[in-house]
Each structure stands twice: as structure tokens, then as C-alpha cells.
Design an enzyme around this catalytic site. Sequence first.
Site, PDB file in Angstrom:
ATOM      1  N   THR A  77       0.833  -1.124   0.031  1.00  0.00           N
ATOM      2  CA  THR A  77       0.058  -0.106   0.067  1.00  0.00           C
ATOM      3  C   THR A  77       0.780   1.181  -0.058  1.00  0.00           C
ATOM      4  OG1 THR A  77      -1.804  -1.084   1.185  1.00  0.00           O
ATOM      5  CG2 THR A  77      -1.951   1.197   1.187  1.00  0.00           C
ATOM      6  N   ASN A 161      -5.749  -9.156  -7.664  1.00  0.00           N
ATOM      7  CA  ASN A 161      -5.749 -10.165  -6.348  1.00  0.00           C
ATOM      8  C   ASN A 161      -7.079 -10.941  -6.528  1.00  0.00           C
ATOM      9  OD1 ASN A 161      -6.231  -7.328  -6.206  1.00  0.00           O
ATOM     10  ND2 ASN A 161      -7.035  -7.734  -4.539  1.00  0.00           N
ATOM     11  N   THR A 247      14.379   5.724   9.132  1.00  0.00           N
ATOM     12  CA  THR A 247      15.491   4.670   9.470  1.00  0.00           C
ATOM     13  C   THR A 247      14.838   3.350   8.745  1.00  0.00           C
ATOM     14  OG1 THR A 247      15.936   5.701  11.394  1.00  0.00           O
ATOM     15  CG2 THR A 247      16.596   3.400  10.984  1.00  0.00           C
ATOM     16  N   CYS A 335     -13.576  -6.225   1.581  1.00  0.00           N
ATOM     17  CA  CYS A 335     -14.647  -5.585   1.583  1.00  0.00           C
ATOM     18  C   CYS A 335     -15.830  -6.599   1.542  1.00  0.00           C
ATOM     19  CB  CYS A 335     -14.914  -4.530   0.314  1.00  0.00           C
ATOM     20  SG  CYS A 335     -14.115  -2.863   0.590  1.00  0.00           S
TER      21      CYS A 335
HETATM   22  N1  PLP Z   1      -1.891  -4.498  -4.468  1.00  0.00           N
HETATM   23  C1  PLP Z   1      -2.493  -5.510  -4.510  1.00  0.00           C
HETATM   24  C2  PLP Z   1      -2.810  -6.160  -5.926  1.00  0.00           C
HETATM   25  C3  PLP Z   1      -2.743  -6.567  -3.341  1.00  0.00           C
HETATM   26  O1  PLP Z   1      -2.900  -7.758  -3.573  1.00  0.00           O
HETATM   27  C4  PLP Z   1      -2.259  -6.007  -2.183  1.00  0.00           C
HETATM   28  C5  PLP Z   1      -2.522  -6.905  -0.898  1.00  0.00           C
HETATM   29  O2  PLP Z   1      -3.437  -7.637  -0.874  1.00  0.00           O
HETATM   30  C6  PLP Z   1      -1.893  -4.459  -1.828  1.00  0.00           C
HETATM   31  C7  PLP Z   1      -1.706  -3.798  -3.279  1.00  0.00           C
HETATM   32  C8  PLP Z   1      -1.541  -4.169  -0.640  1.00  0.00           C
HETATM   33  O3  PLP Z   1      -0.660  -4.547  -0.322  1.00  0.00           O
HETATM   34  P1  PLP Z   1      -0.381  -4.374   1.445  1.00  0.00           P
HETATM   35  O4  PLP Z   1      -1.127  -5.530   2.168  1.00  0.00           O
HETATM   36  O5  PLP Z   1       1.102  -4.917   1.586  1.00  0.00           O
HETATM   37  O6  PLP Z   1      -0.358  -3.080   1.793  1.00  0.00           O
END
Ligand code: PLP
Length: 393
Positions: A77, A161, A247, A335
Site C-alpha cells: 500500500t 488479486n 530509518t 470488503c
Molecule cells: N495491491 C495488491 C494487488 C494487493 O493484492 C495488495 C494486498 O493484498 C496490496 C496492493 C496491498 O499490499 P499490502 O497489504 O502489503 O499493503
Amino acid sequence: MDNRQIRQIYFDHAATTPVAPEVMDAMLPFFTEFYGNPSSIHRAGRRAGVALQAARRAIAARLNAKAAEILFTGCGTESDNAALRGIALARRAITGADVIITSAVEHKAVLATAEDLRDRYGFALITLPVDAEALVDPQAVAAALGDGRHVAVVSIMLANNEVGAIQPLAAIGAACRALGVPFHTDAVQAAGKLPLDVEELNVDALSAAAHKFYGPKGAGILYLRGGTPFWPTLTGGSHEGGRRAGTENVPLIAGMAKALDLAETLRAAENGRLRQLRDRLIDGVLATVDGARLTGPRTQRLDNHASFVVEGVAAEGVLIALDLAGIAASSGSACSSGAQHPSHVLAAMGIPASQSSGALRFSLGRSNSAEDVDYLLAQLPMIVGRMGERVSG
Ligand code: PLP
């Protein structure tokens, strides 16, 4: 029921993976022995600094990038946020370009960030539709780009995902490159499973997260091609070449480098093995579960990913029943686990809310075997059958 007697099967590797033992070993010394701050001048700091730069070089090599083009972040993220905000704001300041192009099936880490840039910073947002398999049409990207002068950044994910679809990234990247428009990809689901060569993918920025490829939670990668306009989101010290203050988390970063090396070394063999299991699972579910239909492409999908909608059932009930039978799976989107918001990915694919409430995702990984798939195939038809009776009864 005695929990210890229930077989435990983990089919949720798209949510997160366990830390590989080799990765654990690579991290441990940096918690207690080589704990210096990598920015410190003394010997302890230099030890940590050497490990940090070694990890950077190792990750860069796996991406066919330069070490200076790799930034370390805290998660996928954060990498998505840093890329979109950093590039969009910097490019607008330099060129006046104020359009962001993305797709309707991106993860919320990209979509909500693009919407925030629209709502609070005044960017225009083009959210491209997808086809029934969640695929973006490169020609639609080219059409949205126009002559490219007004476009600040394009962001299209490498693999989805929820439904495992692999996007035609090289073609999309080529269209962006021809016009000099920065192109970011969210490769969080793809890392460790698909090649991440940034030259072949034609990307200027790429996000990944260690916990999806048997590394630790709390470590992410942002590849940023040299010369790409970028303003840091986290300001403070001059860490990461002034692009991400704070850091560096040396133990987790050392583990992430080890995890990516391991995943890349195992990739070809593991993908072949998982593809067979995936196909056994898909064929089995379609043959035995009433009302089940595959979501996403049949072949242009991640080798470890199987996703379905099942007519007439609520995913939450199925997932609870599977969990009681010792099987960890997901509905594919955080969700929809609250059952209130239908998945935006399935909606973009034209799947009505009445069906997407029955979305199930099984994502396979290193621990899974054919026996695990067969156990699922023995349980799932019964569970769905019971749920269906309850709904109609
Ligand atoms: N982008 C995709 C396609 C994801 O599947 C995910 C997490 O499931 C993320 C971004 C977010 O990653 P994180 O949970 O490491 O912040």
C-alpha cells in the site's frame, strides 16, 4: 470438536504467506547482532548499511534495475501511494499534466489513492473499464493517453488479486513510453510468480510487498526508474536518496531480499506444480459444485489462483464452514467479507451483486499438495449444497 484432529489447509496465499525458514535465518542476526542504524558512521551502523545496500543490489538485479532505483517501504500500500502521489504531483508541477489513468480492477491501494488525488488535489481521473475476464485493453489505454501531454501518470496492475488476471503490461507500457508518460504497475500479487523485468514490462515504477512471497510483513519495494519525476510522501531525513525518509528496517529488508531470491530460484518449478494443482481445483469445482462459475481468465491468470462465484450462496457462510473443516480461503476482497459492498472488481467484470456475494478465492502455495485439493473437492460441494438448501428452504 477437537481442533487438533482437523486437517489445516491454507489456501489464502494471495492474502499473505508464511515466512520461509531461510528468510527467517537471514533476518535474525539483524535484530540482535547487527542492529546498528544503517545511517550511523560507526562500525555497527556500517555493518547494517552494508547489508542494506546488499539487499538493494540483490533486489535490483532481480528486477533488471539499478540499485539506486530501488526504494524500501513498509508495505505494498505504501509503495502504491508513494508512486501515485509522488509521480502525479511532481509531474504536474513540472509539466502541468493533471490526468491520472488507471483501471476499474485495481486494488484499493491504487484506486483510493487516485480518487484522493482527484478529490483533494484536483486531478482528473480516467478509470478504464475491463472486459468480462478483468483484462484491460491496451488500445483503450492508448486512446485515453491521446498525445500524452495532459497525463501525469498511468497505473495498471500486473496481476489481479481477486480474479488472478494477468494484464497485457508490456503493450500498455510501450504506449506510455512512446509518449513519455510515466507508467506505474502494482505488482504486489505478481512478485515471485511472474517475471518482474522492468525493461520487458516497460514500467517506470513498480510496487511489491515481501509478505506475498514468503517474506515478512512490514517490508515493501518501490522501483522508480531514474529520471522519473517524484516527490517524496514521507519527508524528514535523507534516507533512500531523499525519496522516503525514515530509518530503514534492515532485518525485514534483508529478509525481503532473501525471499525474492528464493522465490525467483523456485519460480519455474513451483509455477508448474501449482498450475497443475490449480487446474485440478478449477476442473473439480466446476464439475462438482452446483452453480459455480470461474471468475477471471482460464489461462492468462496466476498459476496459484482459482476464483469462482457460486450462484445462490453467501460467501461468508461458505468460508466459515470451510474454516470449520480446516480450510482457510477467502472471498477475494476484504470488503466483501463484511457482505455489505459487492466487489468492485467483479462489478467491473459485469457480474451482478446477486452473484458476487458468492465469490470464493483459493490461492495456492508452497505448502499445498494434490491431497489438499482433493480434500477441498470433497468438502466444498457438501458445504455449498447445505448452504443452498438453507437459502431456498
Ligand atoms: N495491491 C495488491 C494487488 C494487493 O493484492 C495488495 C494486498 O493484498 C496490496 C496492493 C496491498 O499490499 P499490502 O497489504 O502489503 O499493503
